[in-house]
Every structure is written in structure tokens, then in C-alpha cells.
Design an enzyme around this catalytic site. Structure first.
Site, PDB file in Angstrom:
ATOM      1  CG  HIS A  73      -2.007   1.006   1.136  1.00  0.00           C
ATOM      2  ND1 HIS A  73      -1.790   2.333   1.420  1.00  0.00           N
ATOM      3  CD2 HIS A  73      -3.306   0.899   0.756  1.00  0.00           C
ATOM      4  CE1 HIS A  73      -2.923   2.996   1.224  1.00  0.00           C
ATOM      5  NE2 HIS A  73      -3.850   2.151   0.829  1.00  0.00           N
ATOM      6  CD  GLU A 123      -5.301   2.694  -2.922  1.00  0.00           C
ATOM      7  OE1 GLU A 123      -6.493   2.439  -2.724  1.00  0.00           O
ATOM      8  OE2 GLU A 123      -4.410   2.392  -2.121  1.00  0.00           O
TER       9      GLU A 123
HETATM   10  P1  PGA Z   1      -9.888   5.665   0.261  1.00  0.00           P
HETATM   11  O1  PGA Z   1      -8.665   4.685   0.619  1.00  0.00           O
HETATM   12  O2  PGA Z   1     -10.975   4.822  -0.318  1.00  0.00           O
HETATM   13  O3  PGA Z   1     -10.270   6.281   1.593  1.00  0.00           O
HETATM   14  O4  PGA Z   1      -9.376   6.655  -0.690  1.00  0.00           O
HETATM   15  C1  PGA Z   1      -8.281   3.674  -0.256  1.00  0.00           C
HETATM   16  C2  PGA Z   1      -6.986   3.061   0.203  1.00  0.00           C
HETATM   17  O5  PGA Z   1      -6.128   3.778   0.725  1.00  0.00           O
HETATM   18  O6  PGA Z   1      -6.782   1.852   0.009  1.00  0.00           O
END
Ligand code: PGA
Length: 227
Positions: A91, A147
């Protein structure tokens, strides 16, 4: 394709009672839906949440070793033996705020795979994915999440247009192959999930903030199914 929705609870909620109530409220509603839902709570709440039906339970991190002297770490085999199915790895918060490197992420993903855990590999761009490919060889049995850090709700929450998501996913599929499931993450909510999936060309989402509110999260799963 059956949507895959993974809840990343981060360091929430404050008590195991709150965690149990949230999981139960979600589970009650998503049971009959044609979706796969994985809840990833903090380590401390995992044993209590495992018996909850209709959802699978994952962790937010694991070690690259299965045992040994690594203070503070939790091993993939321990997670697997508990009954976890998934583990989020790489992450961007761990990379940017805790100094985790792609080398560490690759080692963790390989170790997780060996135990039978499904690694949910987060990448910010195609270059990161290429670098992981070099280190790991294959992403077989894993899930990849596109992401961008800036898209995370608590990090600016910048909206990424579905066509940009789709374009990036196309590039990433050239690296990872067509059989690997791809998700998108970053400020995904009940209102945006349908377009994210259909126009962004992904199978589902990694959801942070919106997964902490049972009503919003259930709506999100329903919208993912009926898109
Ligand atoms: P968010 O977080 O949906 O609050 O943007 C997603 C993540 O960090 O995996």
C-alpha cells in the site's frame, strides 16, 4: 464478472466491538449479492471477525518470513492458519510513510503466495508494476490494485477520470497479463463504483473511508453488482 470489493479499514475502528458490529452489518446485507467481499481489519480484530459469514477476511500487511526474530511482524503462515484469505501488500501509505520498498513488497508477495494467501498488490503506476515483475516473475494467484497516492481520500482525494483508469489498466495488463484481476483504489464510494468498474475496466475496488460506514459500503457493493 463477479465484482471483488476489498475493504481496507486501515487503523479503524477503535474497539473490537465496533469492528464486529461493522462487519456484521455489512455481512447481513451482502450475503445474497453476486459479489465477493473481503474485509481487511487491523490484525487485532481478525480472530473475532473470521466467523462472520458472507465475507472473507484479509490482513493489511505481512512479513516476508514465516517465523523467526522479526519484532512486531506477523507472518503469512500465521495469517493463513488463522483463516485469512487475502493480504494487502505494498500500500502506498506503507511505502511513503513507513519506508517500505518494492524489494520488500516483492518478498512479502512471494511469501504470501507460498502459504496460499491471495496477495492484493497495490501499485501507483505501470513503472512500479514492471519493477515488481522483474523481482517476482509472475503475478499468478494475485490481485493487482491501481491506486495512486494522491487519489486516496485522506491524501487529497484527487479524482482520476475513468478513461485514465482504463488506459492505465490496459498498460498494466500488458505487463501482468490478462488473467490477473485488476482493481482500482482511491476515494471510491457508492456513487462512483459503477462507472469505475464499467468505464475503468476493472473488476472491483479497494475501498478505504467508504468501507467504514456500513450503509455506504453496502450501497457500494450493491451498485457494483447492478452496474
Ligand atoms: P480511500 O482509501 O478509499 O479512503 O481513498 C483507499 C486506500 O487507501 O486503500
Amino acid at each position: 464478472m463477479k465484482p471483488l470489493i476489498i475493504a481496507n479499514w486501515k487503523m479503524n475502528p477503535p474497539t473490537s466491538r465496533d469492528a464486529f458490529v461493522l462487519a456484521r452489518e455489512v455481512a447481513k446485507e451482502v450475503g445474497g449479492l453476486n459479489a465477493r467481499v473481503v474485509l481487511c481489519p487491523p490484525f487485532t480484530f481478525i480472530p473475532q471477525l473470521l466467523p462472520v459469514k458472507n465475507v472473507r477476511i484479509g490482513a493489511q500487511n505481512c512479513s516476508w518470513q514465516n517465523s523467526g526474530p522479526l519484532t512486531g511482524e506477523v507472518s503469512p503462515v500465521q495469517l493463513r492458519n488463522l483463516g485469512c484469505s487475502h493480504v494487502i501488500l505494498g500500500h502506498s501509505e506503507r511505502k511513503k510513510e513507513l519506508g517500505e520498498t518494492l524489494g520488500m513488497v516483492a518478498k512479502k508477495a512471494k511469501a504470501a503466495k507460498k502459504t496460499g494467501l491471495i496477495a492484493v498488490l497495490c501499485v501507483e503506476n505501470t513503472a512500479e508494476l514492471r519493477s515488481l515483475k522483474k523481482k517476482m516473475g509472475s503475478f499468478k494467484g494475485m490481485v493487482i490494485v491501481f491506486e495512486p497516492f494522491f487519489a486516496i481520500s485522506t491524501k487529497g482525494g484527487k479524482r482520476v477520470a475513468p478513461e485514465i483508469i482504463a488506459k492505465t489498466i490496459r498498460e498494466m495488463k500488458k505487463v501482468a497479463g490478462n488473467t490477473t484481476p485488476f482493481l482500482y483504489g482511491g476515494s471510491v464510494g457508492a456513487a462512483s463504483i459503477a462507472t469505475t468498474i464499467s468505464e475503468g475496466n476493472v473488476q472491483g475496488a479497494l475501498v478505504g473511508a467508504a468501507s467504514l460506514n456500513a450503509k455506504e459500503f453496502v450501497k457500494l457493493v450493491k451498485n457494483a453488482v447492478s452496474r
